[in-house]
Write an enzyme that holds these catalytic residues in place. Structure first.
Site, mmCIF file in Angstrom:
data_model
loop_
_atom_site.group_PDB
_atom_site.id
_atom_site.type_symbol
_atom_site.label_atom_id
_atom_site.label_comp_id
_atom_site.label_asym_id
_atom_site.label_seq_id
_atom_site.Cartn_x
_atom_site.Cartn_y
_atom_site.Cartn_z
ATOM 1 C CD GLU A 64 -2.287 1.377 2.830
ATOM 2 O OE1 GLU A 64 -1.700 1.160 3.898
ATOM 3 O OE2 GLU A 64 -3.487 1.588 2.756
ATOM 4 C CG ASP A 65 3.220 2.071 3.295
ATOM 5 O OD1 ASP A 65 2.339 2.892 3.604
ATOM 6 O OD2 ASP A 65 3.569 1.128 4.020
ATOM 7 N NE ARG A 84 8.118 0.067 3.210
ATOM 8 C CZ ARG A 84 6.809 -0.043 3.361
ATOM 9 N NH1 ARG A 84 6.220 0.517 4.385
ATOM 10 N NH2 ARG A 84 6.087 -0.713 2.486
ATOM 11 C CG HIS A 159 1.614 4.801 7.727
ATOM 12 N ND1 HIS A 159 2.032 3.494 7.597
ATOM 13 C CD2 HIS A 159 2.552 5.555 7.090
ATOM 14 C CE1 HIS A 159 3.166 3.455 6.914
ATOM 15 N NE2 HIS A 159 3.512 4.696 6.606
ATOM 16 C CB CYS A 243 -0.029 -2.389 5.313
ATOM 17 S SG CYS A 243 -0.273 -1.276 6.675
#
Ligand code: GLY
Length: 249
Positions: A64-65, A84, A159, A243
């Site tokens: 998702e990020d 990431r 988040h 996520c």
């Protein structure tokens, strides 16, 4: 409907952690729970599209990020944690088949976990992962399609979607210690279930972590269909239900 997912990497023990203490993750159990997550998504009408495995990237199951996707466009993020950023390469390659692609550029940072869509409104948490330039670039990409982008203040959580998610276009589930959402009908998480607000909204109901039975009861009492799944292992990596997928209508 399509759900992009990626398998649990063998390096997950080295994941980023911001608010939780590190504790052992049972890799086989995490993989089994992730398969159950995918099976539940499939039962809710999604076709699962697997992204390439990236065993060397510890947080890469949390797809998702890496992107924000609407009907019109896919915005590839620039995650706030430098470790990431390589995750986005394979996500961009996959999304190119479905949407025109644009990118959040340096010095902007944005994690998809900070981006909550409710109807035509995008709420974005200004967090350790998402900065002002990232939010401004997101606004630049989305406003031509009639969306608004509104910044939300967060307290003490990773988040925005750790603190709040939508149950439909008028109702949110949130932890009041971490965020407020004026103007929305609100269900609060049970005080003993701080992480229960991260639920995955689908057209056929919401997926919720089975670890939060009291909050599940609160949501069900409003007539909302809840599909519980066991997500305890990835929760140790600060990952919730939203996520682990990128949903395309
Ligand atoms: N471990 C999830 C994250 O920090 O992004």
């Amino acid at each position: 409907m399509i759900a992009l997912t990626r398998s649990v990497p063998s390096s997950i023990a080295n994941c980023e952690l911001t608010h939780l203490q590190r504790e052992p993750i049972d890799l086989e159990r995490a993989k089994q729970q992730h398969r159950q997550y995918e099976e539940t998504l499939a039962s809710l009408g999604y076709t699962i599209v697997h992204l390439p495995d990236t065993p060397e990237l510890p947080d890469s199951v949390f797809v998702e990020d890496t992107a924000v996707v609407t009907d019109e466009i896919a915005i590839i993020t620039r995650p706030g944690a430098a470790s990431r950023r390589p995750e986005t390469v394979t996500v961009a390659d996959a999304l190119r088949q479905y949407r025109p692609i644009v990118h959040i550029q340096e010095p902007g940072t944005l994690d998809g976990g900070d981006v909550l869509r409710i109807g035509k409104r995008f709420f974005v948490g200004r967090s350790d992962r998402t900065n002002e330039q990232g939010i401004e670039q997101l606004r630049m990409y989305l406003t031509p399609f009639g969306y608004s982008v509104e910044e939300v203040v967060l307290n003490d959580c990773l988040h925005l979607k750790t603190a709040v998610t939508a149950l439909n276009e008028t109702m949110v589930l949130l932890n009041p210690a971490w965020v407020r959402m004026p103007g929305f009908e609100t269900i609060e998480t049970d005080p003993a279930e701080a992480f229960a607000a991260n639920v995955l909204l689908t057209p056929r109901g919401v997926m919720m972590s089975a670890a939060f039975p009291r909050t599940i009861e609160r949501v069900r009492s409003r007539g909302i269909d809840v599909h519980p799944v066991d997500a305890s292992e990835l929760a140790k990596a600060e990952g919730g239900l939203t996520c682990c997928s990128l949903l395309l209508a």
